[in-house]
Design an enzyme around this catalytic site. Structure first.
Site, mmCIF file in Angstrom:
data_model
loop_
_atom_site.group_PDB
_atom_site.id
_atom_site.type_symbol
_atom_site.label_atom_id
_atom_site.label_comp_id
_atom_site.label_asym_id
_atom_site.label_seq_id
_atom_site.Cartn_x
_atom_site.Cartn_y
_atom_site.Cartn_z
ATOM 1 N N CYS A 65 9.567 73.742 13.858
ATOM 2 C CA CYS A 65 8.803 72.993 12.854
ATOM 3 C C CYS A 65 9.714 72.334 11.826
ATOM 4 C CB CYS A 65 7.832 73.929 12.129
ATOM 5 S SG CYS A 65 6.523 74.578 13.179
ATOM 6 N N ASN A 66 10.826 72.980 11.530
ATOM 7 C CA ASN A 66 11.670 72.514 10.432
ATOM 8 C C ASN A 66 12.935 71.791 10.865
ATOM 9 O OD1 ASN A 66 9.988 73.460 8.394
ATOM 10 N ND2 ASN A 66 10.865 75.512 8.494
ATOM 11 N N GLY A 203 -4.944 78.171 17.171
ATOM 12 C CA GLY A 203 -3.705 78.558 17.832
ATOM 13 C C GLY A 203 -3.617 80.073 17.900
#
Length: 441
Positions: A65-66, A203
């Site tokens: 994600c980062n 999710g």
């Protein structure tokens, strides 16, 4: 391929973007879904076919994600520009748009970066452990793709050892504010009592599991999990005393929930502006708190412009996370000291590896000379030449050819270069006379 090309040192290089250098809107465009990583590694290696460097690069892709990072080892001196160009072309992003956000870290900088990332020092959540597992998965995928070689394998094994040392000897992970905890804190700013709210998780991966753990601790009125794989969603919901619902029911039932946390591996948004508009209308404008932890994003960014919708992304949560990082600066300093020592150790290993091609080439050249002279000696013996004379000729020829390179270098050298070569040769040949012994008497 020339001699110099064949002896080029392997160089480590890391190309990437992360939450420090690029917003989520760009990070999601350069993210690699898991199923795309092996094909991507194959296309990256193909970029170097036909280049003057003799070996295809080693490569691994870390995509979270980062951050999206490409770790590689290559002896192609044009690798930096080629790698950035490849990333730009692969994701169809103009180079001038991508380049300002990209960092290119060579050699020791690449090593230091890998050590810091695995240790949680470069994470949005200081000291978090999830990144270590993600890096191990990246290495496993690269190995399965056949793109992991001696250099990257050694780098990552050292990386995992350093991360273990940092986490075992410092307090870097103590009292950390996780993304999940930050999501709860933000929810508490919108709703005084999270216990009175209905919470939906979209999710069923590790991040959703962490979020469910933190929200469940608040005792919400209802906890529901919607997941593409129904069985996995039901299992997670059962753990926290909640229930599961089909992901397909989301548009029709979104209005039922006060808090929605989403983190899936979808490459396209699964919650659109129209669906949220209808949910807000059905709720009669009661607020909805939405957290999108996915990269690429699960929720269309335009949703955040709606009145009564409070939408937060991973970057928004980062501000809260950083509030808890300041108190652990002593642990950071200790961790950085450990990392710096281990970087130096790794670079010593890398320097030692750099002479291997030179030594291998010397052996190859010497063996070629030996075989040529032995073949010549055999022909002399076959025609009846005296064996002693043949042996003498063989030894003379080998001696002359083996010292031809060093003596030619000495004859060409001048001044300080010549003095350095003399000292070097003295080390090779222990009985060589000192400079003072060769002067005129």
């Amino acid at each position: 391929m020339g001699l110099n090309d064949s002896l080029l040192d392997m160089q480590l290089l890391t190309i990437g973007i992360n939450h420090h250098t690029a917003p989520v809107a760009l990070r999601e465009r350069v993210a690699f879904p898991l199923e795309q990583i092996k094909p991507a590694l194959s296309t990256f290696k193909s970029v170097f076919l036909g280049h003057p460097a003799p070996n295809a690069p080693e490569a691994a892709i870390l995509s979270t994600c980062n951050r999206t990072e490409l770790y590689c080892a290559t002896n192609d001196r044009a690798a930096r520009d080629a790698a950035i160009r490849w990333m730009s072309d692969y994701h169809r992003i103009p180079a001038d748009e991508l380049a300002p956000h990209v960092y290119a870290l060579p050699q020791s900088e690449a090593v230091r970066h890998a050590f810091r990332v695995a240790s949680g020092l470069d994470s949005m959540v200081l000291g978090e452990t999830q990144i270590l597992g993600q890096m191990k998965n990246a290495v496993r995928t690269a190995s399965e793709a056949g793109s992991l070689g001696t250099y990257l394998n050694q780098l990552f094994q050292r990386t995992f050892a350093v991360a273990k040392e940092v986490r075992g000897t410092t307090e870097i992970g103590a009292q950390s504010v996780s993304m999940a905890a930050a999501a709860v804190r933000l929810a508490q700013r919108i709703f005084e009592q999270v216990a009175q709210q209905r919470v939906l998780f979209i999710g069923a991966g590790e991040m959703i599991e962490l979020c469910a753990t933190h929200f469940a601790a608040q005792g919400p009125r209802e906890l529901v999990v919607a997941n593409r794989t129904a069985e996995r969603g039901a299992k997670l919901a059962e753990r926290f005393g909640g229930r599961a619902m089909p992901l397909a029911d989301l548009p029709a039932r979104m209005h039922e929930f006060d808090i929605i946390v989403s983190c899936t591996a979808s490459t396209l948004p699964i919650i659109g502006l129209g669906a949220v508009e209808r949910a807000v209308k059905a709720r009669r404008h009661r607020p909805i708190f939405m957290v999108d932890l996915a990269v690429p994003r699960d929720i269309e960014p335009e949703v955040g412009k709606l009145k009564d919708v409070f939408l937060y992304t991973v970057d928004d949560l980062g501000a809260i996370v950083r509030e808890g990082n300041a108190s652990r600066q002593a642990a950071v300093a200790q961790a950085e000291a450990i990392i710096e020592t281990r970087v130096q150790n790794f670079m010593q290993w890398l320097d030692a590896r750099s002479i291997v091609p030179v030594i291998r080439h010397m052996h190859t050249q010497a063996d070629a000379l030996r075989r040529a002279e032995v073949e010549r000696a055999r022909k002399m013996l076959a025609r009846g030449d005296d064996p002693d004379a043949v042996l003498d000729a063989l030894s003379q020829a080998l001696t002359n050819k083996l010292i031809h390179g060093p003596t030619s270098a000495l004859n060409r050298a001048n001044g300080a270069d010549r003095d350095s070569l003399i000292d070097l040769m003295r080390g090779f040949y222990q009985h060589a006379p000192r400079s003072s012994d060769t002067s005129d008497r």
